[in-house]
Write an enzyme that holds these catalytic residues in place. Structure first.
Site, short mmCIF file in Angstrom:
data_model
loop_
_atom_site.label_atom_id
_atom_site.label_comp_id
_atom_site.label_asym_id
_atom_site.label_seq_id
_atom_site.Cartn_x
_atom_site.Cartn_y
_atom_site.Cartn_z
N TYR A 111 0.88 -1.17 0.00
CA TYR A 111 0.00 0.00 0.00
C TYR A 111 0.91 1.22 0.00
O TYR A 111 1.59 1.49 0.99
CB TYR A 111 -0.91 0.02 1.22
CG TYR A 111 -1.74 1.28 1.29
CD1 TYR A 111 -2.81 1.47 0.42
CD2 TYR A 111 -1.45 2.29 2.20
CE1 TYR A 111 -3.56 2.64 0.46
CE2 TYR A 111 -2.19 3.45 2.24
CZ TYR A 111 -3.25 3.62 1.37
OH TYR A 111 -3.98 4.77 1.41
N ASP A 122 -2.31 -1.24 -3.89
CA ASP A 122 -2.66 0.16 -4.19
C ASP A 122 -1.37 0.96 -4.27
O ASP A 122 -0.77 1.28 -3.25
CB ASP A 122 -3.58 0.70 -3.10
CG ASP A 122 -3.99 2.15 -3.31
OD1 ASP A 122 -3.54 2.77 -4.30
OD2 ASP A 122 -4.76 2.67 -2.48
#
Length: 195
Positions: free
Chosen positions: A15, A56
């Site tokens: 992330y 992400d």
């Protein structure tokens, strides 16, 4: 970041920091995070090994990955320095698996909750599965599950990105055909979209 070896492939889930605004301390921290990730790859892995880096990344690698480049430029996720940081990961030896299977524009993994952006497909492709060539060459299919972004309770503003390795698994309707038909129909009626 967390990783595990699954079936002989190192799967790394990441992330990346958002960056908030270009030029802020958060933006600089995001770029430093990408640099540390690249160093980790250089020290801990080899491009010829089985590795998938996914999650992400908070970066849209090219203008194909945003609904309107003019509206998006100047902000985070699309700045030249962020795109260069993402590109360096690929240059190390990673393949953007979704792009390998889907060169077409208009496919996104994130949509802002505001102003009905999801329903108009005003989004960005900022969630990625990057794989070393030995794994990327084994992929037979990749998709962004747009359907997962619908429903109650309010889902995430991101949609899952998935890929099949070696053999096609259970395919699913990711919702792109109906979305594209709906969007094209609306554009045909109105003759314009948000700019």
């Amino acid at each position: 970041m967390i990783s595990a070896v699954c079936g002989g492939v190192r799967v790394v889930s990441v992330y990346a920091p958002n960056g908030r605004t270009v030029g802020s301390e958060f933006y600089e921290a995001k770029l430093a995070w990408f640099e540390r990730l690249l160093v980790w790859l250089q020290v801990s892995a080899k491009p010829g090994e089985g590795l998938v880096l996914g999650g992400d990344f908070n970066v849209a690698p090219s203008d194909l990955d945003v609904w309107d480049p003019k509206a998006c430029h100047g902000g985070t996720h699309v700045s030249p320095r962020e795109r260069e940081a993402f590109s360096r990961l690929c240059q190390w030896g990673l393949v953007d698996v979704y792009r390998k299977h889907h060169p077409e524009p208009g496919r996104y993994s994130w949509w802002d909750y505001r102003a009905g952006d999801f329903h108009r497909n005003f989004g960005m492709r900022i969630d990625h599965l990057l794989a070393t060539r030995p794994v990327a060459e084994r992929t037979v299919w990749a998709e962004i599950d747009r359907e997962a972004r619908k429903g109650k309770p309010t889902p995430s503003d991101h949609a899952p990105v998935v890929m099949d390795v070696d053999a096609r698994g259970h395919t699913f309707d990711a919702g792109w055909a109906s979305a594209e038909e709906r969007i094209a129909g609306r554009r045909g009626k109105s003759g314009s979209d948000r700019r």
